[in-house]
Design an enzyme around this catalytic site. Structure first.
Site, PDB file in Angstrom:
ATOM      1  N   ASN A 151      47.875  34.745  31.327  1.00 23.72           N
ATOM      2  CA  ASN A 151      47.060  35.969  31.364  1.00 23.72           C
ATOM      3  C   ASN A 151      47.160  36.561  32.769  1.00 23.72           C
ATOM      4  O   ASN A 151      46.553  36.050  33.706  1.00 23.72           O
ATOM      5  CB  ASN A 151      45.606  35.599  31.016  1.00 23.72           C
ATOM      6  N   TRP A 152      47.928  37.630  32.891  1.00 24.49           N
ATOM      7  CA  TRP A 152      48.159  38.198  34.231  1.00 24.49           C
ATOM      8  C   TRP A 152      46.965  38.979  34.758  1.00 24.49           C
ATOM      9  O   TRP A 152      46.929  39.335  35.927  1.00 24.49           O
ATOM     10  CB  TRP A 152      49.373  39.124  34.198  1.00 24.49           C
ATOM     11  N   LYS A 153      46.028  39.299  33.891  1.00 24.89           N
ATOM     12  CA  LYS A 153      44.871  40.133  34.287  1.00 24.89           C
ATOM     13  C   LYS A 153      45.387  41.447  34.875  1.00 24.89           C
ATOM     14  O   LYS A 153      46.443  41.914  34.467  1.00 24.89           O
ATOM     15  CB  LYS A 153      43.959  39.361  35.248  1.00 24.89           C
ATOM     16  N   HIS A 179      37.564  37.750  26.249  1.00 25.87           N
ATOM     17  CA  HIS A 179      37.726  37.075  27.538  1.00 25.87           C
ATOM     18  C   HIS A 179      36.430  37.258  28.327  1.00 25.87           C
ATOM     19  O   HIS A 179      35.789  38.304  28.245  1.00 25.87           O
ATOM     20  CB  HIS A 179      38.913  37.657  28.300  1.00 25.87           C
ATOM     21  N   GLU A 198      35.838  37.945  31.258  1.00 24.78           N
ATOM     22  CA  GLU A 198      35.798  39.119  32.143  1.00 24.78           C
ATOM     23  C   GLU A 198      35.503  40.401  31.361  1.00 24.78           C
ATOM     24  O   GLU A 198      35.058  41.394  31.932  1.00 24.78           O
ATOM     25  CB  GLU A 198      37.116  39.216  32.935  1.00 24.78           C
ATOM     26  N   GLU A 225      37.292  28.569  27.467  1.00 19.73           N
ATOM     27  CA  GLU A 225      37.347  28.787  28.909  1.00 19.73           C
ATOM     28  C   GLU A 225      35.939  28.775  29.494  1.00 19.73           C
ATOM     29  O   GLU A 225      35.216  29.787  29.397  1.00 19.73           O
ATOM     30  CB  GLU A 225      37.977  30.151  29.217  1.00 19.73           C
ATOM     31  N   GLY A 244      39.112  30.989  37.593  1.00 20.54           N
ATOM     32  CA  GLY A 244      39.396  31.528  38.920  1.00 20.54           C
ATOM     33  C   GLY A 244      38.660  30.828  40.055  1.00 20.54           C
ATOM     34  O   GLY A 244      38.640  31.315  41.177  1.00 20.54           O
ATOM     35  N   SER A 302      41.271  27.564  35.756  1.00 14.25           N
ATOM     36  CA  SER A 302      41.866  26.861  36.895  1.00 14.25           C
ATOM     37  C   SER A 302      42.890  25.802  36.497  1.00 14.25           C
ATOM     38  O   SER A 302      42.961  24.727  37.095  1.00 14.25           O
ATOM     39  CB  SER A 302      40.765  26.260  37.782  1.00 14.25           C
ATOM     40  N   GLY A 304      45.586  32.810  37.284  1.00 14.71           N
ATOM     41  CA  GLY A 304      46.228  32.840  38.600  1.00 14.71           C
ATOM     42  C   GLY A 304      47.591  32.167  38.644  1.00 14.71           C
ATOM     43  O   GLY A 304      48.559  32.745  39.161  1.00 14.71           O
TER      44      GLY A 304
HETATM   45  P1  PGA Z   1      42.448  31.086  35.909  1.00 12.64           P
HETATM   46  O1  PGA Z   1      42.078  32.141  34.759  1.00 12.64           O
HETATM   47  O2  PGA Z   1      43.581  30.242  35.404  1.00 12.64           O
HETATM   48  O3  PGA Z   1      42.852  31.928  37.085  1.00 12.64           O
HETATM   49  O4  PGA Z   1      41.224  30.277  36.166  1.00 12.64           O
HETATM   50  C1  PGA Z   1      42.071  31.771  33.416  1.00 12.64           C
HETATM   51  C2  PGA Z   1      41.702  32.957  32.561  1.00 12.64           C
HETATM   52  O5  PGA Z   1      40.861  33.764  32.975  1.00 12.64           O
HETATM   53  O6  PGA Z   1      42.239  33.119  31.455  1.00 12.64           O
END
Ligand code: PGA
Length: 278
Positions: free
Chosen positions: A27-29, A119, A121, A189, A195, A235, A257
């Site tokens: 997931n590149w966000k 997600h 976010e 998650e 993150g 993470s 990330g």
């Molecule tokens: P992260 O993000 O690997 O940077 O913790 C995971 C995600 O939000 O899908």
């Protein structure tokens, strides 16, 4: 006659392990423009070729921003690459006056196979309700896209309700909008792990993945519960992927990330090497 008030602990046969193909999803966000996206996917494809990655052993999907999808799709098709394409979000609506939204049909035209829904976010940064998440999952499914339903508890939820209650409630709410036979992926998650560099332990993640699968037995029956992939996210890195992939109920990872660093992402995809080595 059975006494309805007596709580008899339910004894269920354990589910068979099944043969779910692991899925490693990046997931590149909101990172990388379409030129950077092309460069990353090319490098990733070369890297995976170098290590002779077997895509039947682990499927690899990338979830670029919307503006990159067409470029990445063109590259995947032209070079016949086995990577799968995902979208980070999808509109709950089919078409019409929804400024800024992207429909599932538009994504399907770009060979998008998966769409993230719910997600954290989006849930937290854009106040998306369980209902909205369910409607997005339904819209994706209706267009032939597999929704990847993201669920997870905040640190506060964890303290108040334990780890599994909120993820189970979120999954139940989303699935209420999906037909019984719809294909989907679950991504567990924990919000506190995303993150933060503070991943859940493999045992913590397995406990929730197992609880989600047990719940899927009730919602969708044993056969589907065996077939559905449950991923862990939060993470994930090359140093911890093996621990997660050793767990019987974890079928892959959703990676933020670390998916932006080609070498690191390639090492994660190669988790089998670490699993057998470790
Ligand atoms: P992260 O993000 O690997 O940077 O913790 C995971 C995600 O939000 O899908």
């Amino acid at each position: 006659m059975t006494n309805q008030n007596t709580e008899v602990p339910e004894i269920r046969e354990p589910l068979p392990q099944g043969n779910r193909t692991p899925l490693i999803a990046g997931n590149w966000k909101m990172n990388l423009d379409h030129l950077q996206a092309i460069a990353l996917v090319q490098k990733l494809a070369w890297g995976l070729k170098d290590v002779r990655h077997d895509f039947s052993e682990a499927e690899v999907a990338v979830f670029p921003p919307f503006t990159d999808l067409r470029s990445v799709q063109t590259l995947l098709a032209a070079d016949k690459l086995s990577l799968t394409l995902g979208a980070q979000d999808v509109s709950p609506h089919e078409s019409g006056a929804y400024t800024g939204d992207i429909s599932a049909a538009m994504l399907a035209k770009l060979d998008v196979r998966y769409a993230l829904v719910g997600h954290s976010e989006r849930r937290h940064g854009h106040s998306e309700s369980d209902d909205t998440v369910g409607l997005k999952a339904r819209a994706a499914h209706a267009a032939g896209i597999v929704p990847m339903i993201c669920v997870g508890e905040t640190a506060e939820d964890l303290e108040q309700h334990g780890a599994a209650a909120i993820p189970i409630a979120q999954l139940t709410a989303a699935l209420a909008h999906l037909p019984q036979d719809a294909e989907f992926v679950v991504a567990y998650e924990p919000v506190w792990a995303i993150g933060s560099g503070q991943a859940a332990t493999p045992e913590q993640a397995e406990e929730v993945a197992r609880a989600l699968r047990e719940h899927l037995r009730e919602l969708r029956g044993d056969d589907r519960a065996v077939a559905i992939r449950v991923l862990y996210g939060g993470s994930v890195a090359s140093q911890n992927i093996a621990g997660f992939m050793r767990q019987p109920n974890i079928d892959g990872a959703l990676i933020g990330g670390a998916s932006l660093k080609v070498d690191e992402f390639t090492r994660i995809i190669q988790f089998k090497k670490h699993v057998t080595a470790g």
